[in-house]
Scaffold this active site. Structure first.
Site, PDB file in Angstrom:
ATOM      1  N   ASN A   1      45.468  15.219  20.769  1.00 57.85           N
ATOM      2  CA  ASN A   1      45.044  14.974  22.094  1.00 57.85           C
ATOM      3  C   ASN A   1      43.530  15.061  21.854  1.00 57.85           C
ATOM      4  O   ASN A   1      42.870  15.811  21.301  1.00 57.85           O
ATOM      5  CB  ASN A   1      45.508  16.045  23.409  1.00 57.85           C
ATOM      6  CG  ASN A   1      45.126  17.420  22.825  1.00 57.85           C
ATOM      7  OD1 ASN A   1      45.436  17.696  21.641  1.00 57.85           O
ATOM      8  ND2 ASN A   1      45.046  17.964  24.105  1.00 57.85           N
TER       9      ASN A   1
ATOM     10  N   GLU B   1      40.222  14.898  24.188  1.00 59.62           N
ATOM     11  CA  GLU B   1      39.786  14.950  25.792  1.00 59.62           C
ATOM     12  C   GLU B   1      38.588  14.280  25.780  1.00 59.62           C
ATOM     13  O   GLU B   1      37.743  14.041  24.941  1.00 59.62           O
ATOM     14  CB  GLU B   1      39.868  16.492  26.064  1.00 59.62           C
ATOM     15  CG  GLU B   1      41.373  16.896  25.901  1.00 59.62           C
ATOM     16  CD  GLU B   1      41.610  18.410  26.581  1.00 59.62           C
ATOM     17  OE1 GLU B   1      40.396  19.041  26.617  1.00 59.62           O
ATOM     18  OE2 GLU B   1      42.724  18.680  26.892  1.00 59.62           O
TER      19      GLU B   1
ATOM     20  N   ALA C   1      34.808  14.725  28.834  1.00 62.32           N
ATOM     21  CA  ALA C   1      34.255  15.071  30.200  1.00 62.32           C
ATOM     22  C   ALA C   1      34.648  14.377  31.295  1.00 62.32           C
ATOM     23  O   ALA C   1      34.741  14.864  32.332  1.00 62.32           O
ATOM     24  CB  ALA C   1      32.765  15.059  29.784  1.00 62.32           C
TER      25      ALA C   1
ATOM     26  N   GLU D   1      50.634  12.049  21.797  1.00 63.00           N
ATOM     27  CA  GLU D   1      51.743  11.040  21.690  1.00 63.00           C
ATOM     28  C   GLU D   1      51.168   9.522  21.426  1.00 63.00           C
ATOM     29  O   GLU D   1      51.441   8.937  20.636  1.00 63.00           O
ATOM     30  CB  GLU D   1      52.842  11.200  22.360  1.00 63.00           C
ATOM     31  CG  GLU D   1      53.568  12.502  22.584  1.00 63.00           C
ATOM     32  CD  GLU D   1      52.824  13.660  23.706  1.00 63.00           C
ATOM     33  OE1 GLU D   1      51.749  13.495  23.584  1.00 63.00           O
ATOM     34  OE2 GLU D   1      53.628  14.288  24.252  1.00 63.00           O
TER      35      GLU D   1
ATOM     36  N   CYS E   1      52.956   8.823  28.612  1.00 63.34           N
ATOM     37  CA  CYS E   1      53.437   8.637  27.082  1.00 63.34           C
ATOM     38  C   CYS E   1      55.002   8.515  26.986  1.00 63.34           C
ATOM     39  O   CYS E   1      55.156   7.334  26.128  1.00 63.34           O
ATOM     40  CB  CYS E   1      53.190   9.946  26.416  1.00 63.34           C
ATOM     41  SG  CYS E   1      51.766  10.425  26.230  1.00 63.34           S
TER      42      CYS E   1
END
Ligand code: THU
Length: 159
Positions: free
Chosen positions: A61, A63, A65, A74, A114
């Site tokens: 993953n 990320e 802000a 995934e 996903c």
């Protein structure tokens, strides 16, 4: 009124009950949690996909802000695999999640977005994808994303 019921089969394995190639895929997903960029959730997810020729591609993953700009492990793994190897079907996907110093006891299932992307990949290659969800208390396996997304939407539904 009519009714129909939908059933889903989830098999729960110990690590040593998996085939060696599925064990390798789980190890790859666990290792991929180390490349997670999760400064906001501190929830590190790793994914590993196996292609029909045996090649393993990983993702984690990422990320942002601006929260919706991030991407789950995934989809990171699937999009990497499909963009680098567009002619090779995906046959399996393993997922592991690590937070607060340990892997989760209960596996995490893929989010709805996903699932939809996994569905597109199955549909694209006409190949079911075994989904292997790692937890320290057991490894949950479904043989196709249709088990997680039974009333699915694919391109053919638009015809
Ligand atoms: N996440 C995944 O990468 N995969 C999942 O299946 C569920 C959630 C990520 C998204 C976000 O970076 C963090 O986990 C918390 O939701």
């Amino acid at each position: 009124m009519k009714q129909y019921d939908i059933t889903t089969t989830v098999r729960v394995y110990d690590m040593d009950e998996l085939s060696s190639e599925d064990q390798q895929l789980v190890y790859a997903a666990k290792n991929a949690t180390k490349s997670s960029y999760a400064p906001y959730s501190h929830f590190c997810v790793g994914a590993a996909v196996r292609l029909a020729d045996g090649l393993v591609i990983t993702g984690s993953n990422q990320e942002n802000a601006a929260f919706p700009s991030g991407l789950c492990a995934e989809r990171t793994a699937l999009f990497a695999a499909n963009s680098q190897h567009p002619d090779t079907p995906v046959v399996a996907l393993a997922v592991a999640a690590f937070t607060q110093g340990h892997f989760l006891s209960e596996p995490i299932p893929p989010c709805g977005a996903c699932r939809q992307v996994i569905m597109e990949v199955e549909d694209r290659y006409q190949q079911p994808i075994r989904i292997i969800l790692y937890g320290t208390s057991g490894i949950h396996v479904v043989e196709t994303v249709k088990a997680l997304l039974p009333l699915y939407f694919v391109g053919a539904k638009m015809k």
